[in-house]
Design a protein around this motif. Structure first.
Motif, PDB file in Angstrom:
ATOM      1  N   ARG A  14      26.888  12.007  28.034  1.00 15.69           N
ATOM      2  CA  ARG A  14      26.498  12.647  26.765  1.00 15.69           C
ATOM      3  C   ARG A  14      27.519  12.372  25.671  1.00 15.69           C
ATOM      4  O   ARG A  14      27.162  12.150  24.515  1.00 15.69           O
ATOM      5  CB  ARG A  14      26.280  14.139  26.971  1.00 15.69           C
ATOM      6  N   ARG A  15      28.804  12.391  26.018  1.00 16.49           N
ATOM      7  CA  ARG A  15      29.851  12.075  25.044  1.00 16.49           C
ATOM      8  C   ARG A  15      29.695  10.649  24.520  1.00 16.49           C
ATOM      9  O   ARG A  15      29.834  10.396  23.322  1.00 16.49           O
ATOM     10  CB  ARG A  15      31.232  12.251  25.673  1.00 16.49           C
ATOM     11  N   ALA A  16      29.402   9.729  25.429  1.00 17.42           N
ATOM     12  CA  ALA A  16      29.230   8.333  25.031  1.00 17.42           C
ATOM     13  C   ALA A  16      28.006   8.181  24.122  1.00 17.42           C
ATOM     14  O   ALA A  16      28.050   7.462  23.111  1.00 17.42           O
ATOM     15  CB  ALA A  16      29.088   7.439  26.267  1.00 17.42           C
ATOM     16  N   ALA A  19      28.825   9.490  20.696  1.00 10.47           N
ATOM     17  CA  ALA A  19      29.642   8.531  19.952  1.00 10.47           C
ATOM     18  C   ALA A  19      28.771   7.399  19.407  1.00 10.47           C
ATOM     19  O   ALA A  19      28.948   6.967  18.265  1.00 10.47           O
ATOM     20  CB  ALA A  19      30.753   7.977  20.833  1.00 10.47           C
ATOM     21  N   LEU A  20      27.817   6.939  20.210  1.00 13.36           N
ATOM     22  CA  LEU A  20      26.881   5.913  19.736  1.00 13.36           C
ATOM     23  C   LEU A  20      26.048   6.437  18.579  1.00 13.36           C
ATOM     24  O   LEU A  20      25.811   5.723  17.596  1.00 13.36           O
ATOM     25  CB  LEU A  20      25.965   5.460  20.869  1.00 13.36           C
ATOM     26  N   ASP A  21      25.587   7.686  18.691  1.00 11.96           N
ATOM     27  CA  ASP A  21      24.803   8.284  17.604  1.00 11.96           C
ATOM     28  C   ASP A  21      25.596   8.295  16.303  1.00 11.96           C
ATOM     29  O   ASP A  21      25.041   8.004  15.235  1.00 11.96           O
ATOM     30  CB  ASP A  21      24.360   9.703  17.960  1.00 11.96           C
ATOM     31  N   LEU A  27      25.700   3.245  10.453  1.00 16.89           N
ATOM     32  CA  LEU A  27      25.012   1.993  10.128  1.00 16.89           C
ATOM     33  C   LEU A  27      23.732   2.246   9.333  1.00 16.89           C
ATOM     34  O   LEU A  27      23.399   1.477   8.424  1.00 16.89           O
ATOM     35  CB  LEU A  27      24.710   1.205  11.403  1.00 16.89           C
ATOM     36  N   ILE A  28      23.021   3.321   9.650  1.00 16.46           N
ATOM     37  CA  ILE A  28      21.829   3.671   8.873  1.00 16.46           C
ATOM     38  C   ILE A  28      22.229   3.979   7.430  1.00 16.46           C
ATOM     39  O   ILE A  28      21.546   3.564   6.484  1.00 16.46           O
ATOM     40  CB  ILE A  28      21.058   4.841   9.523  1.00 16.46           C
TER      41      ILE A  28
END
Length: 110
Positions: A14-16, A19-21, A27-28
């Protein structure tokens, strides 16, 4: 939770993902700033220049190919991009000064 995934591993997963989110949202935001610049560049043009269906399909084909090359699901990538592009078109139309997004440049419903 599967048998092979314990609560600590899920916390790490979930942490990973979180971080991706954060990176995806950044980027959005960067993409949005370019869309806003495009809206300025398209001022005075009809809404067809904003909707640009041929360009949308070009982008979809490109990202599907990138997904295949990168091992991502082309269907998921396409659905994500169609939603994102649709939202950006609405944003650009608002900036373009066309609040009636259900109409074409001729003023008739699509």
């Amino acid at each position: 939770m599967t048998e092979s995934t314990g609560p600590h591993e899920m916390t790490d997963i979930r942490r990973a993902i979180d971080a991706l989110d954060a990176r995806i949202v950044e980027l959005i935001g960067e993409r949005q700033r370019w869309v806003e610049r495009a809206a300025v560049a398209k001022r005075g043009q009809d809404t067809g220049a904003v909707r640009a269906p041929a360009r949308v399909e070009q982008v979809i084909a490109k990202v599907r190919a990138l997904a295949e090359q990168g091992g991502s699901s082309p269907a998921v990538v396409e659905a994500s991009y169609r939603a994102m592009i649709g939202a950006f078109i609405e944003l650009e139309l608002r900036q373009h000064g066309d609040n009636d997004t259900g109409r074409t440049d001729t003023g008739r419903p699509d």
